[in-house]
Design a protein around this motif. Structure first.
Motif, PDB file in Angstrom:
ATOM      1  N   SER A  65       0.805  -1.231   0.000  1.00 10.63           N
ATOM      2  CA  SER A  65       0.000   0.000   0.000  1.00 10.63           C
ATOM      3  C   SER A  65       0.834   1.276   0.000  1.00 10.63           C
ATOM      4  O   SER A  65       0.689   2.142   0.847  1.00 10.63           O
ATOM      5  CB  SER A  65      -0.921   0.032   1.223  1.00 10.63           C
ATOM      6  N   GLY A  66       1.746   1.414  -0.945  1.00 13.48           N
ATOM      7  CA  GLY A  66       2.537   2.630  -1.052  1.00 13.48           C
ATOM      8  C   GLY A  66       3.639   2.760  -0.018  1.00 13.48           C
ATOM      9  O   GLY A  66       4.180   3.846   0.183  1.00 13.48           O
ATOM     10  N   ASP A 127       6.966   4.938   0.154  1.00 11.79           N
ATOM     11  CA  ASP A 127       7.442   4.364  -1.094  1.00 11.79           C
ATOM     12  C   ASP A 127       8.169   5.376  -1.981  1.00 11.79           C
ATOM     13  O   ASP A 127       9.129   5.033  -2.645  1.00 11.79           O
ATOM     14  CB  ASP A 127       6.251   3.759  -1.844  1.00 11.79           C
ATOM     15  N   ALA A 128       7.720   6.600  -2.035  1.00 17.69           N
ATOM     16  CA  ALA A 128       8.320   7.659  -2.862  1.00 17.69           C
ATOM     17  C   ALA A 128       8.377   7.283  -4.345  1.00 17.69           C
ATOM     18  O   ALA A 128       9.248   7.738  -5.069  1.00 17.69           O
ATOM     19  CB  ALA A 128       9.703   8.035  -2.340  1.00 17.69           C
ATOM     20  N   ALA A 129       7.467   6.450  -4.787  1.00 15.23           N
ATOM     21  CA  ALA A 129       7.313   6.065  -6.194  1.00 15.23           C
ATOM     22  C   ALA A 129       8.577   5.467  -6.806  1.00 15.23           C
ATOM     23  O   ALA A 129       8.867   5.666  -7.976  1.00 15.23           O
ATOM     24  CB  ALA A 129       6.830   7.259  -7.014  1.00 15.23           C
ATOM     25  N   LEU A 130       9.344   4.755  -6.019  1.00 12.77           N
ATOM     26  CA  LEU A 130      10.534   4.099  -6.554  1.00 12.77           C
ATOM     27  C   LEU A 130      10.121   2.855  -7.325  1.00 12.77           C
ATOM     28  O   LEU A 130       9.169   2.174  -6.980  1.00 12.77           O
ATOM     29  CB  LEU A 130      11.489   3.719  -5.412  1.00 12.77           C
TER      30      LEU A 130
END
Length: 162
Positions: A65-66, A127-130
């Motif tokens: 979940s992110g 997560d920072a969209a990695l």
């Protein structure tokens, strides 16, 4: 403890590497007497046997979940219990990205880890969209008491984002 805890006696205590035919502890004296095959008798003051706490860490990384979920397992492979164990600091670093600091409040108090036992703690990072498969480093600092001494160790582990 049925052989769970042991250490090599040769170098630190001057005991030769040889067959021991008789081993006897004399209560009240603090001595362990060893009769060897062909190398003589040895007397060791068991109160002077060095003890230590050795902590090792392993971990797994998950995504939910992110969030990046880092499950750190701290194990005591030493000869004495580690007391007041804490995970003091944690950071994930990836090339070309800002370091990720944990959402989980630090320090994480683990408490006591006995000889031959371990404890697992979950540390959550945003997560920072990695992207999946991105490689980086997890750096975790652990402190504990060994006897009356405070010890600290920083573990660094290569990780790949799932």
């Amino acid at each position: 403890d049925s052989g769970t805890t042991w250490f090599k006696m040769t170098e630190p205590l001057g005991m030769p590497a040889c067959e021991v035919t008789t081993l006897e502890h004399t209560p009240g004296t603090g001595y362990l007497n060893a009769a060897t095959y062909g190398r003589g008798m040895f007397r060791i003051n068991v109160d002077q046997i060095p003890t230590s706490t050795t902590l090792k860490m392993s971990a797994k990384t998950e995504r939910k979940s992110g969030s990046i979920i880092y499950v750190a397992k701290v194990a005591n492979t030493g000869t004495e219990a580690a007391r007041k164990v804490q995970i003091r600091d944690a950071v994930l670093t990836f090339a070309g990205a800002s370091p990720l600091l944990p959402v989980t409040a630090m320090p994480l108090n683990i408490g006591r880890i006995g000889v031959g036992t371990s404890d697992s703690q979950t540390i959550t990072f945003n997560d920072a969209a990695l992207t999946v498969g991105r490689m980086g480093l997890a750096t975790i600092t652990v402190t504990w008491l060994s006897g009356s001494e405070t010890k600290s160790l920083t573990f660094t582990q290569k990780i790949t984002l799932p």
